[in-house]
Motif scaffolding. Structure first.
Motif, PDB file in Angstrom:
ATOM      1  N   THR A 111       0.830  -1.203   0.000  1.00 22.71           N
ATOM      2  CA  THR A 111       0.000   0.000   0.000  1.00 22.71           C
ATOM      3  C   THR A 111       0.867   1.257   0.000  1.00 22.71           C
ATOM      4  N   LEU A 112       1.896   1.252   0.845  1.00 22.44           N
ATOM      5  CA  LEU A 112       2.808   2.396   0.897  1.00 22.44           C
ATOM      6  C   LEU A 112       3.480   2.616  -0.459  1.00 22.44           C
ATOM      7  N   ASN A 113       3.859   1.512  -1.104  1.00 22.99           N
ATOM      8  CA  ASN A 113       4.493   1.601  -2.413  1.00 22.99           C
ATOM      9  C   ASN A 113       3.522   2.198  -3.431  1.00 22.99           C
ATOM     10  N   SER A 114       2.267   1.756  -3.393  1.00 23.62           N
ATOM     11  CA  SER A 114       1.254   2.280  -4.314  1.00 23.62           C
ATOM     12  C   SER A 114       1.022   3.770  -4.091  1.00 23.62           C
ATOM     13  N   ILE A 115       0.968   4.173  -2.836  1.00 24.82           N
ATOM     14  CA  ILE A 115       0.791   5.593  -2.526  1.00 24.82           C
ATOM     15  C   ILE A 115       2.003   6.393  -3.023  1.00 24.82           C
ATOM     16  N   HIS A 121       9.454   4.149   3.624  1.00 23.36           N
ATOM     17  CA  HIS A 121       8.680   3.374   4.608  1.00 23.36           C
ATOM     18  C   HIS A 121       8.387   1.975   4.081  1.00 23.36           C
ATOM     19  N   SER A 122       8.047   1.898   2.800  1.00 21.64           N
ATOM     20  CA  SER A 122       7.781   0.603   2.167  1.00 21.64           C
ATOM     21  C   SER A 122       9.022  -0.283   2.225  1.00 21.64           C
ATOM     22  N   LEU A 123      10.182   0.302   1.924  1.00 16.38           N
ATOM     23  CA  LEU A 123      11.443  -0.442   1.962  1.00 16.38           C
ATOM     24  C   LEU A 123      11.684  -1.024   3.349  1.00 16.38           C
ATOM     25  N   LYS A 124      11.478  -0.211   4.375  1.00 18.80           N
ATOM     26  CA  LYS A 124      11.708  -0.676   5.745  1.00 18.80           C
ATOM     27  C   LYS A 124      10.813  -1.872   6.076  1.00 18.80           C
ATOM     28  N   LEU A 125       9.530  -1.770   5.732  1.00 21.39           N
ATOM     29  CA  LEU A 125       8.605  -2.878   6.013  1.00 21.39           C
ATOM     30  C   LEU A 125       8.958  -4.129   5.207  1.00 21.39           C
ATOM     31  N   TYR A 170       1.983   9.542  -5.650  1.00 17.31           N
ATOM     32  CA  TYR A 170       2.615  10.844  -5.442  1.00 17.31           C
ATOM     33  C   TYR A 170       3.619  11.153  -6.552  1.00 17.31           C
ATOM     34  N   HIS A 171       4.399  10.149  -6.966  1.00 15.75           N
ATOM     35  CA  HIS A 171       5.376  10.357  -8.044  1.00 15.75           C
ATOM     36  C   HIS A 171       4.667  10.752  -9.336  1.00 15.75           C
ATOM     37  N   THR A 172       3.583  10.071  -9.658  1.00  8.96           N
ATOM     38  CA  THR A 172       2.813  10.375 -10.868  1.00  8.96           C
ATOM     39  C   THR A 172       2.283  11.811 -10.821  1.00  8.96           C
ATOM     40  N   GLN A 173       1.939  12.274  -9.629  1.00  7.17           N
ATOM     41  CA  GLN A 173       1.422  13.635  -9.465  1.00  7.17           C
ATOM     42  C   GLN A 173       2.529  14.685  -9.350  1.00  7.17           C
ATOM     43  N   GLY A 174       3.778  14.229  -9.384  1.00  8.45           N
ATOM     44  CA  GLY A 174       4.905  15.148  -9.351  1.00  8.45           C
ATOM     45  C   GLY A 174       5.382  15.539  -7.965  1.00  8.45           C
ATOM     46  N   ASP A 175       4.869  14.889  -6.933  1.00  6.52           N
ATOM     47  CA  ASP A 175       5.294  15.187  -5.563  1.00  6.52           C
ATOM     48  C   ASP A 175       6.327  14.142  -5.142  1.00  6.52           C
ATOM     49  N   ASP A 176       7.545  14.327  -5.621  1.00  2.00           N
ATOM     50  CA  ASP A 176       8.591  13.334  -5.382  1.00  2.00           C
ATOM     51  C   ASP A 176       9.053  13.285  -3.925  1.00  2.00           C
ATOM     52  N   ALA A 177       8.943  14.389  -3.206  1.00  2.00           N
ATOM     53  CA  ALA A 177       9.325  14.373  -1.788  1.00  2.00           C
ATOM     54  C   ALA A 177       8.413  13.430  -1.009  1.00  2.00           C
ATOM     55  N   GLN A 178       7.099  13.518  -1.240  1.00  2.00           N
ATOM     56  CA  GLN A 178       6.151  12.615  -0.583  1.00  2.00           C
ATOM     57  C   GLN A 178       6.351  11.182  -1.063  1.00  2.00           C
ATOM     58  N   ALA A 179       6.584  11.013  -2.369  1.00  2.00           N
ATOM     59  CA  ALA A 179       6.809   9.677  -2.927  1.00  2.00           C
ATOM     60  C   ALA A 179       8.004   9.019  -2.260  1.00  2.00           C
ATOM     61  N   LEU A 180       9.073   9.773  -2.119  1.00  2.00           N
ATOM     62  CA  LEU A 180      10.296   9.241  -1.501  1.00  2.00           C
ATOM     63  C   LEU A 180      10.021   8.778  -0.076  1.00  2.00           C
ATOM     64  N   GLU A 181       9.264   9.561   0.663  1.00  2.00           N
ATOM     65  CA  GLU A 181       8.942   9.193   2.039  1.00  2.00           C
ATOM     66  C   GLU A 181       8.179   7.860   2.090  1.00  2.00           C
ATOM     67  N   TYR A 182       7.211   7.699   1.205  1.00  2.00           N
ATOM     68  CA  TYR A 182       6.438   6.450   1.185  1.00  2.00           C
ATOM     69  C   TYR A 182       7.278   5.266   0.724  1.00  2.00           C
ATOM     70  N   PHE A 183       8.142   5.490  -0.271  1.00  2.00           N
ATOM     71  CA  PHE A 183       8.999   4.393  -0.731  1.00  2.00           C
ATOM     72  C   PHE A 183       9.971   3.962   0.362  1.00  2.00           C
ATOM     73  N   VAL A 185      11.871  -5.593  -1.656  1.00  2.00           N
ATOM     74  CA  VAL A 185      12.995  -4.731  -1.308  1.00  2.00           C
ATOM     75  C   VAL A 185      13.620  -4.166  -2.584  1.00  2.00           C
ATOM     76  N   ALA A 186      13.813  -5.040  -3.573  1.00  2.00           N
ATOM     77  CA  ALA A 186      14.412  -4.598  -4.842  1.00  2.00           C
ATOM     78  C   ALA A 186      13.548  -3.528  -5.504  1.00  2.00           C
ATOM     79  N   ARG A 187      12.241  -3.736  -5.511  1.00  3.74           N
ATOM     80  CA  ARG A 187      11.348  -2.748  -6.131  1.00  3.74           C
ATOM     81  C   ARG A 187      11.391  -1.414  -5.387  1.00  3.74           C
ATOM     82  N   ALA A 188      11.371  -1.481  -4.067  1.00  3.96           N
ATOM     83  CA  ALA A 188      11.413  -0.245  -3.279  1.00  3.96           C
ATOM     84  C   ALA A 188      12.733   0.494  -3.492  1.00  3.96           C
ATOM     85  N   ILE A 189      13.841  -0.247  -3.521  1.00  3.14           N
ATOM     86  CA  ILE A 189      15.150   0.362  -3.768  1.00  3.14           C
ATOM     87  C   ILE A 189      15.152   1.028  -5.143  1.00  3.14           C
TER      88      ILE A 189
END
Length: 198
Positions: A7-11, A30-34, A15-28, A44-48
């Motif tokens: 879910t975090l990855n999808s969010i 969090h996704s990586l950590k989980l 955000y990336h599609t909408q051009g908000d890369d700062a928010q996208a990075l934060e979600y990615f 992990v590979a996809r999140a990285i």
């Protein structure tokens, strides 16, 4: 946790599609950590990879390369050759954006061989485009034309209008640089016509 990471990855993608890369990075991140916590190595590979793409979009090429090279190592361990080829292609693309054309060519040539072995024609076409673009920027116009022509051939044969568009753009620029105005005009006609496939 695995569902939450997805879910975090999808969010993040949203955000990336909408051009908000700062928010996208934060979600990615969090996704990586989980994904690391649950042992989902492909996740992990996809999140990285997603984090690397965001850094590249932000012009932070060294950080992008760090993440994308980590991604290749994880994918190599997993044995997922297609995703590994895509990762090599992303690295080549970052080097192209960075202006390090020799490094871009090294990664893209490696990716091209693997994409051809796997029979992934669309990916091969995209890789050929990047190789053509690198040669164009190095003012090696004959090589730029050669690779753009190979990309265009694949695009026409298999119906990839985006690949054809970029390949003909590269060829047109190379022909203009070689003072081959008529060929450059033909490239423009093919590019326009190539946007419509049956």
């Amino acid at each position: 946790k695995a569902g939450s990471a997805a879910t975090l990855n999808s969010i993040g993608n949203l955000y990336h599609t909408q051009g908000d890369d700062a928010q996208a990075l934060e979600y990615f991140q969090h996704s990586l950590k989980l994904k690391q916590e649950v042992g989902d190595r492909l996740g992990v590979a996809r999140a990285i990879s997603n984090i690397g793409v965001i850094y590249s979009a932000q012009g932070q090429y060294e950080q992008a390369l760090d993440y994308l090279q980590q991604n290749v190592k994880v994918l190599d361990q997993l044995g997922d050759k297609l995703v590994e080829v895509e990762a090599l292609h992303y690295i080549g693309g970052v080097y192209l954006l960075k202006g390090d054309y020799s490094q871009s060519l090294a990664y893209e040539e490696k990716a091209l061989k693997a994409a051809e072995t796997l029979g992934n024609n669309e990916l091969a076409g995209e890789i050929l485009e990047n190789i053509g673009e690198s040669y164009l920027r190095l003012a090696q116009y004959q090589q730029a034309n050669e690779y753009a022509g190979r990309a265009a051939s694949l695009a026409i044969q298999f119906g990839f209008p985006d690949v054809l568009w970029k390949a003909q753009t590269i060829a047109g620029k190379a022909h203009l640089a070689l003072n081959q105005v008529e060929l450059a005009q033909q490239d423009q006609v093919v590019r326009r016509a190539g946007c419509i496939f049956p």
